[in-house]
Scaffold this active site. Structure first.
Site, PDB file in Angstrom:
ATOM      1  N   LYS A  25      53.755  -0.255  63.101  1.00 57.94           N
ATOM      2  CA  LYS A  25      52.508  -0.621  62.301  1.00 57.94           C
ATOM      3  C   LYS A  25      51.389   0.307  62.799  1.00 57.94           C
ATOM      4  O   LYS A  25      50.658   0.972  61.648  1.00 57.94           O
ATOM      5  CB  LYS A  25      52.778  -1.386  61.881  1.00 57.94           C
ATOM      6  CG  LYS A  25      53.671  -2.351  61.107  1.00 57.94           C
ATOM      7  CD  LYS A  25      53.033  -3.999  60.269  1.00 57.94           C
ATOM      8  CE  LYS A  25      53.594  -4.446  59.304  1.00 57.94           C
ATOM      9  NZ  LYS A  25      54.882  -4.830  59.595  1.00 57.94           N
TER      10      LYS A  25
ATOM     11  N   SER B 224      62.137  -1.943  64.977  1.00 54.07           N
ATOM     12  CA  SER B 224      61.259  -1.568  64.806  1.00 54.07           C
ATOM     13  C   SER B 224      59.840  -2.189  65.588  1.00 54.07           C
ATOM     14  O   SER B 224      58.978  -1.629  65.122  1.00 54.07           O
ATOM     15  CB  SER B 224      60.840  -1.529  63.629  1.00 54.07           C
ATOM     16  OG  SER B 224      61.208  -2.941  62.795  1.00 54.07           O
TER      17      SER B 224
ATOM     18  N   GLU C  34      45.057  -5.968  53.015  1.00 53.05           N
ATOM     19  CA  GLU C  34      45.499  -6.835  52.951  1.00 53.05           C
ATOM     20  C   GLU C  34      46.311  -7.331  53.782  1.00 53.05           C
ATOM     21  O   GLU C  34      47.339  -6.680  54.473  1.00 53.05           O
ATOM     22  CB  GLU C  34      46.316  -6.963  51.446  1.00 53.05           C
ATOM     23  CG  GLU C  34      47.673  -6.781  51.019  1.00 53.05           C
ATOM     24  CD  GLU C  34      47.729  -4.842  51.423  1.00 53.05           C
ATOM     25  OE1 GLU C  34      46.730  -4.036  51.269  1.00 53.05           O
ATOM     26  OE2 GLU C  34      48.287  -5.027  51.984  1.00 53.05           O
TER      27      GLU C  34
HETATM   28  C1  LIG Z   1      55.157  -4.804  58.630  1.00 52.42           C
HETATM   29  C2  LIG Z   1      57.384  -4.687  59.457  1.00 52.42           C
HETATM   30  C3  LIG Z   1      59.487  -4.383  58.847  1.00 52.42           C
HETATM   31  C4  LIG Z   1      58.693  -4.283  57.702  1.00 52.42           C
HETATM   32  O1  LIG Z   1      57.373  -2.918  56.577  1.00 52.42           O
HETATM   33  P1  LIG Z   1      58.094  -1.890  56.722  1.00 52.42           P
HETATM   34  O2  LIG Z   1      57.068  -1.401  55.583  1.00 52.42           O
HETATM   35  O3  LIG Z   1      59.774  -1.271  55.719  1.00 52.42           O
HETATM   36  O4  LIG Z   1      59.025  -0.699  57.645  1.00 52.42           O
HETATM   37  C5  LIG Z   1      59.475  -3.870  59.895  1.00 52.42           C
HETATM   38  N1  LIG Z   1      59.720  -4.226  60.734  1.00 52.42           N
HETATM   39  C6  LIG Z   1      58.548  -4.893  61.415  1.00 52.42           C
HETATM   40  C7  LIG Z   1      58.936  -5.062  63.268  1.00 52.42           C
HETATM   41  C8  LIG Z   1      57.693  -4.896  60.764  1.00 52.42           C
HETATM   42  O5  LIG Z   1      56.707  -5.307  61.575  1.00 52.42           O
END
Ligand SMILES: *Cc1c(COP(=O)(O)O)cnc(C)c1O
Length: 598
Positions: A303, A584, A325
């Site tokens: 993010k 992610s 938000e």
């Molecule tokens: C917010 C988040 C997601 C989901 O958001 P995407 O926009 O689909 O990437 C996925 N993995 C993590 C670790 C997150 O914090």
């Protein structure tokens, strides 16, 4: 009128025709591409059609188009081979199986990331349709199996018995553009084989089929990805969004903006993040597993790439305040962090119920100096906080910038967020090539709104041999279980009930708990560029534990969904295969959920 797409077929021989002469296979495949085919069908049946999996693999290496494997398949093992050979879609013939077995095979194919075309040959085959998942494509074959004759009117007679929300394909017998016309508005796609293989100029023939499609493809409309995306907002939001679009278009061309961003990405956020060859797990799985370590980015997830980029953009626009938000608070915390860094005021709108449930993130935002506004309207969750934040934005956009958290929402947000997240894929592509000397075979990412997935997919979109797999939470699978609608300012797949109301999603991971998805994913779903699969809460928890135990890495529960798909492929892929998973985020935030089940 809806576009009628064409699947173009390659077969070396057929019982009704005998051998086909294809002087130059590569030329034939490229003619199909240039003629505008949406997919290439390859008949691999050896005895009567003289086909093979080798033929499919060869064609895979020649084209970026998705490939459909046509054969008489009855075993899971054969579906594994189909996946390993690089096909996106597989044919299952209804009358070859009992209903139960057909459904079992369909579910298996979907779980490993294959699309399915179920072919119906006679009227009694139609009973199975309501039992098949919505994503499965339904084909009607015009060829009579006893006489081998084709009758173009056969499918026409029966096609209305397939519900209109299904993807409907007509197979066999069509040889000229005029024969397509009766199917317009009834079928989505026509499969053409013999006519193209007998033609001296298959490209021209395909063009003549496609020329009758009067609606141009919309890829060039700004803010659209095929039919999806756009800007469906109240009048008051048009001006602020136009201002953001113009500023973004200028910034992306300005070397000093890129330089400022790159310096912060490197020195503040810790880019590039490593690519890690997970050697222990690779041994267990029987193929090479690589992890793109966004969990090591400052803030603990991808993010930061987005909030840093949009924060700098807002600053460049002369804004003094960031608004956003947030649901579980992760995006809110990432915006608050960047507000502190850039010396900007931050207002985070969060449902009152979420404020209570997510105290840790609320405290984090406050530490960064942000104001957290508890939204008490409606269901007091994400949906209501989006509405509240937009209301505030409309009346404060002279001084404030709205930081959208994912690749969804109205234009320009899908493009802006993809632009700031694509660094993930650019790095990973270079890193894996350096390490292995080639591109990965499969790239996997979890999909909530879809930003980490777009971030890694975008670098591989044009690489024909690279399969892309998006993994949705089973309780929030817009692309698997939803249908197109307008949500939060753009058109995309959403979870809806029978009356068209948006449903609540339900997932163990807050980041995947969203009933919509970014519009480019919807386009990639329809064109089969990406396969979207589901993983359950239990599978994600299992993957979470396995990565902890085998590699000493705690993954976010969101990322654990992507890992769960990779684990499903254990023993199904050749040893030299490399699978790249976007990790992610890190999972420290999820320990409570995992350990205490809340
Ligand atoms: C917010 C988040 C997601 C989901 O958001 P995407 O926009 O689909 O990437 C996925 N993995 C993590 C670790 C997150 O914090």
């Amino acid at each position: 009128m809806k576009t009628l797409s064409i699947i173009a077929e390659i077969k070396l021989s057929s019982p009704s025709h005998g051998p086909f002469t294809i002087p130059d296979l590569a030329a034939q495949v490229h003619a199909y591409e240039r003629g505008g085919a949406c997919m290439i069908s390859v008949v691999t049946e050896p005895k009567r059609f003289n086909g093979s999996l080798e033929l499919l693999k060869h064609i895979r290496s020649l084209t970026h188009l998705p490939i459909l494997r046509k054969d008489f398949l009855t075993q899971e093992k054969e579906l594994d081979e189909t996946l390993a050979a690089g096909a996106q879609c597989v044919l299952l013939i209804a009358r070859e199986h009992t209903q139960e077995r057909l459904i079992e095979l369909c579910m298996y194919a979907i779980s490993i990331g294959l699309e399915v075309l179920v072919e119906l040959r006679e009227e009694k085959d139609f009973d199975v349709i309501p039992l098949l998942p919505k994503k499965i494509k339904i084909g009607i074959n015009n060829r009579n199996l006893t006489t081998l004759e084709t009758d173009v009117a056969f499918a026409l007679k029966l096609i209305d018995r397939i519900p209109a929300d299904r993807y409907r394909i007509v197979e066999s017998g069509i040889s000229k553009a005029s024969e397509l016309e009766p199917y317009r508005g009834k079928a989505d796609c026509v499969l053409i084989g013999t006519a193209l293989l007998e033609s001296a100029n298959p490209e021209a023939l395909l063009r003549s089929f496609n020329a009758a499609n009067k609606t141009p493809t919309h890829t060039k409309r700004p803010g659209y990805f095929g039919d999806y995306g756009g800007l469906f907002v109240p009048e008051m939001l048009v001006e602020p969004l136009k201002e953001a679009t113009d500023a973004f278009n200028q910034a992306r061309k300005d070397p000093s903006f890129k330089n400022d961003l790159n310096v912060l990405l490197k020195q503040y956020a810790g880019r590039p993040t490593p690519l890690y060859h997970a050697t222990n797990l690779s041994k267990d799985l029987g193929f090479n597993l690589y992890l793109k370590r966004e969990d090591l980015l400052h803030g603990g997830a991808h993010k930061t790439n987005n909030t840093l980029g949009q924060g700098l953009l807002a600053q460049r626009m002369g804004k003094t305040e960031l608004i956003a938000e947030t649901g579980a608070g992760q995006h809110g915390a990432a915006v608050a962090m960047i507000g502190a860094l850039l010396g900007m005021k931050v207002k985070i709108f969060m449902g009152a119920r979420d404020v209570e449930r997510q105290q840790m993130n609320v405290q984090r935002m406050k530490l960064f100096g942000a104001e957290v506004i508890a939204v008490t309207s409606g269901s007091q969750t994400l949906k209501d906080s989006i509405n509240e934040a937009l209301r505030y934005y409309v009346s404060h956009f002279k001084t404030s910038y709205y930081v959208f958290g994912t690749v969804a929402g109205p234009h320009p947000f899908p493009s802006i967020v993809t632009y700031f997240q694509k660094v993930i894929g650019e790095e990973a592509r270079a890193q894996i090539r350096k390490e292995t000397g080639k591109l990965p075979d499969i790239v996997v990412a979890c999909v909530g709104g879809g930003s980490n997935a777009m971030g890694i997919f975008s670098a591989f979109k044009k690489d024909s041999g690279v399969k892309l797999v998006g993994v949705e939470a089973a309780g929030g699978a817009s692309l698997n279980d939803g249908s197109p609608a307008i949500l939060h300012g753009s058109k995309s797949y959403c979870l809806q009930d029978d009356n068209g109301n948006i449903c609540e999603s339900q997932s163990i991971s807050a980041g995947l708990d969203y009933p919509g998805v970014g519009p480019e994913h919807s386009h990639m779903r329809d064109t089969l560029r990406t396969q979207y699969v589901k993983a359950t809460d239990a599978e994600a928890l299992n993957a979470f534990k396995i990565l902890c135990e085998r590699e000493g890495i705690i993954p976010a529960l969101e990322s654990s969904h992507a890992l769960a798909y990779a684990l499903r492929l254990k023993g199904k892929l050749p040893a030299h295969t490399s699978v790249l998973v976007n990790l992610s985020g890190r999972g420290d935030k999820d320990l409570n959920t995992v350990l205490n089940g809340k």
